[in-house]
Motif scaffolding. Structure first.
Motif, short mmCIF file in Angstrom:
data_model
loop_
_atom_site.label_atom_id
_atom_site.label_comp_id
_atom_site.label_asym_id
_atom_site.label_seq_id
_atom_site.Cartn_x
_atom_site.Cartn_y
_atom_site.Cartn_z
N LEU A 99 0.87 -1.14 -0.11
CA LEU A 99 -0.04 0.14 0.03
C LEU A 99 0.93 1.14 0.09
O LEU A 99 0.68 2.18 -0.63
CB LEU A 99 -1.22 -0.06 1.36
N GLU A 100 1.97 1.18 0.78
CA GLU A 100 2.76 2.42 0.82
C GLU A 100 3.58 2.41 -0.88
O GLU A 100 3.80 3.76 -0.98
CB GLU A 100 3.98 2.16 1.81
N LYS A 101 4.06 1.38 -1.14
CA LYS A 101 4.37 1.54 -2.64
C LYS A 101 3.43 2.20 -3.53
O LYS A 101 3.71 3.19 -4.63
CB LYS A 101 5.09 0.11 -3.24
N CYS A 102 2.18 1.85 -3.47
CA CYS A 102 1.13 2.35 -4.33
C CYS A 102 0.93 3.71 -4.19
O CYS A 102 0.74 4.61 -4.93
CB CYS A 102 -0.16 1.67 -4.05
N MET A 103 0.96 4.26 -2.78
CA MET A 103 0.94 5.44 -2.43
C MET A 103 2.08 6.33 -3.05
O MET A 103 1.98 7.38 -3.87
CB MET A 103 0.97 5.66 -0.72
N GLU A 104 3.29 5.81 -3.02
CA GLU A 104 4.64 6.44 -3.62
C GLU A 104 4.30 6.64 -4.89
O GLU A 104 4.76 7.54 -5.66
CB GLU A 104 5.64 5.51 -3.29
N LEU A 105 3.68 5.47 -5.70
CA LEU A 105 3.84 5.61 -7.37
C LEU A 105 2.55 6.71 -7.63
O LEU A 105 2.88 7.25 -8.58
CB LEU A 105 3.32 4.11 -7.73
N ALA A 106 1.50 6.80 -6.81
CA ALA A 106 0.41 7.85 -7.08
C ALA A 106 1.11 9.36 -6.90
O ALA A 106 0.69 10.01 -7.78
CB ALA A 106 -0.66 7.41 -6.22
N LEU A 107 1.82 9.37 -5.85
CA LEU A 107 2.47 10.82 -5.62
C LEU A 107 3.36 11.08 -6.76
O LEU A 107 3.22 12.19 -7.38
CB LEU A 107 2.88 10.87 -4.24
N THR A 108 4.30 10.28 -7.00
CA THR A 108 5.32 10.22 -8.14
C THR A 108 4.61 10.73 -9.44
O THR A 108 5.24 11.59 -10.15
CB THR A 108 6.35 9.23 -8.34
#
Length: 597
Positions: free
Chosen positions: A21-30
């Motif tokens: 979920l943290e990785k998904c958050m990171e990709l969404a923000l990036t």
């Protein structure tokens, strides 16, 4: 956004771990993806196309980033810096996809990567009467109307990102979608039972009595609506004990003028003729000398309101008739959809009008749909109006009555689909052969067909254990065009929730369309949504969508005739989940896709 991502994955039946979920958050923000629904839909399309529907992990999220997100960003950058000639874009973009290892002509990726060429105008082919009769579609006026037969059909420029047959949206368990052939294996006709009844009868032309309601009756209905929904909102938020102790609407002016925090139930209205905004919202509260309170949203963190909505507001009144809102509650306890009771696979095809382009009456999109139906033979075909749009600029050239033309259209459709498909036709107030009133009675045809069911707008039917709701009126677009929203979440989700929590197929008051003839007495009898259906069909001019909201599958199939490329929906409901360990919910029981015509 983390909570929204978690919710979207939950609705897809996926339980990502904390690091994922943290990785998904990171990709969404990036990659500047601010909509959780958009991110999850892109992931599902990639997973279905390249990973056989596997759940997200840190490793395959990295692959998703390289093959989708980075490519999409670079393509956007290239479009800003590169000038193509008319003959170049398709070849250049195809080579770009090959460079990054994407599957050429991959329909699941077209919607997200942006595979497209330059718009190519296409001219609808005129088909002679004999060939139309062979295909079972002898209803185009081009085959029998002198005025239309002489007309050369105009070219229809399409600006799609794909080609006919492309899948532009999917929902359901990946293994179920992969295994689905979209063809019914056995011939079966389903019993159809209408559930929107008054005096044990559905709305028809024979029992239609409309535009006779008095102003007093309308006010009475609105008063009852505020009381009924208001009580449900208070019970959901404050509980039965709190509801009994709290005055859930102010009883007199003294209560209204109090400086302490209070709860007030009322109906949202607009102070001007335009869409609702933070400066025009009013709250009509009962027993307040028939005055409205001006709403001040300076203290609120999130809100989503529209004219005609019954809400529970928490706040205070510093002076006069201004209500400073601290919180606004719109959710009440809902009656969930009934359990699915199917013992065999049931295939559906859903399409929404118009069925011909605005420049001609050749009905080419309808003919293409009938070809698909002849090849796939679904168990249920659901068509919503308009079938013959009263505002079509060529409708006056028909050399016969609207009713006669509609009869020929029905005959062509029924000949094409045969007798093994249950056909549901939902009326529209935009149709030339139906009364221009909402709710709209079902259209009439002289010839009867055992597998044809003419339904009013809106409708709620039981199909042998599947509860299906449908409305041909574009209530989603009406809600979104009129609402004021701030930090309110995904827009389609909240529009659907508005319908559920207001308990009606059309909660906007006054109607968003000034040409809509809304009859409050008919709506009180035939447009209530007291229980959530298993499937809800809401055709709209908004972009096609598939959503699971409160365990109800909500589908906007798009328009069959659209200058950006028409679409329709197909879905399968199965009695068994794909795996023995999966939970029993709509995600595991349904495979749904939206396809270009």
């Amino acid at each position: 956004m983390e909570a929204e991502l978690q919710q979207q994955f939950d609705e897809m039946g996926i339980e990502p771990s904390g690091p994922v979920l943290e990785k998904c958050m990171e990709l969404a923000l990036t990659y500047s993806i601010n909509d959780a629904t958009e991110f999850v839909e892109q992931w599902m399309a990639f997973s279905l196309s390249h990973l056989n529907g596997d759940e997200p992990t840190n490793e395959n999220l990295g692959e998703f980033e390289r093959k989708v997100l980075q490519v999409k960003r670079e393509k956007i950058g290239n479009k800003k810096t590169t000038h193509y000639t008319k003959s170049q874009p398709a070849a250049l973009e195809a080579s770009s996809l090959a460079t990054y290892g994407l599957i050429e002509d991959d329909p699941m990726m077209d919607e997200y990567v942006g595979k497209s060429g330059s718009p190519q105008p296409s001219t609808p082919k005129t088909v002679n009467k004999q060939s139309r009769l062979k295909s079972g579609a002898a209803f185009s006026p081009a085959s029998f109307t002198p005025q239309s037969a002489k007309r050369t059909p105009a070219a229809h420029t399409t600006t799609t990102n794909g080609k006919p047959g492309d899948i532009v949206d999917s929902f359901g368990h990946p293994k179920l979608i992969t295994a689905c052939t979209w063809q019914s294996k056995i011939e079966q006709t389903l019993p159809v039972v209408q559930k929107l009844l008054h005096n044990d009868a559905p709305l028809t032309i024979s029992n239609l009595r409309y535009m006779n309601d008095l102003l007093y009756d309308r006010c009475d209905d609105l008063h009852d609506r505020i009381v009924d929904i208001g009580q449900a909102l208070v019970e959901k938020k404050l509980g039965s004990t709190g509801a009994a102790e709290c005055s859930w609407y102010p009883q007199d002016r003294h209560t209204l003028d109090a400086l302490h925090v209070l709860h007030a139930v009322g109906m949202i209205h607009s102070d001007d003729d335009g869409p609702l905004d933070a400066h025009s919202a009013l709250l009509a509260v009962l027993n307040t000398d028939e005055k409205c309170l001006a709403l001040n949203f300076s203290q609120i963190k999130s809100a989503s309101i529209f004219p005609g909505q019954v809400v529970l507001a928490k706040g205070f009144i510093p002076r006069g008739d201004t209500f400073v809102v601290e919180e606004i509650y719109t959710d009440r306890k809902l009656t969930p959809p009934p359990p699915l009771k199917v013992d065999r696979d049931v295939h559906f095809v859903v399409a929404a009008g118009p069925y011909t382009h605005s420049t001609d009456l050749f009905y080419d999109p309808m003919h293409q749909l009938l070809k698909y139906l002849q090849e796939h033979r679904p168990d249920v075909l659901l068509l919503t109006g308009p079938f013959l749009d009263a505002e079509h600029k060529l409708v006056v050239e028909l050399a016969e009555t609207f009713e006669s033309f509609f009869e020929k259209m029905i005959a062509g459709i029924m000949e094409a689909v045969g007798t093994s498909t249950t056909v549901l036709l939902v009326s529209s107030q935009k149709d030339a052969m139906t009364p221009a009133v909402y709710p709209t009675p079902s259209p009439m045809v002289r010839k009867t067909y055992p597998n044809l069911h003419m339904l009013p707008d809106p409708s709620l039917v039981d199909l042998d254990g599947i509860t299906l709701g449908v409305s041909s009126t574009d209530v989603v677009d009406h809600l979104l065009s009129q609402e004021f929203a701030a930090n309110a979440g995904e827009r389609m989700h909240r529009a659907i929730n508005h319908l559920f929590n207001q308990g009606t197929f059309y909660p906007v008051c006054p109607p968003a369309d000034e040409n809509m003839s809304y009859d409050s007495q008919l709506a009180q009898k035939y447009a209530q949504l007291k229980q959530l259906p298993n499937v809800l069909i809401l055709p709209s001019d908004q972009r096609h969508f598939i959503r699971l909201v409160n365990d109800c599958l909500v589908i906007n199939p798009g328009r069959l005739a659209d200058n950006k490329g028409g679409t329709f929906a197909r879905f399968l409901i199965t009695p068994t989940a794909p795996t023995a360990t999966s939970s029993a919910n709509m995600f595991n029981s349904v495979a749904c896709q939206i396809q270009r015509i």
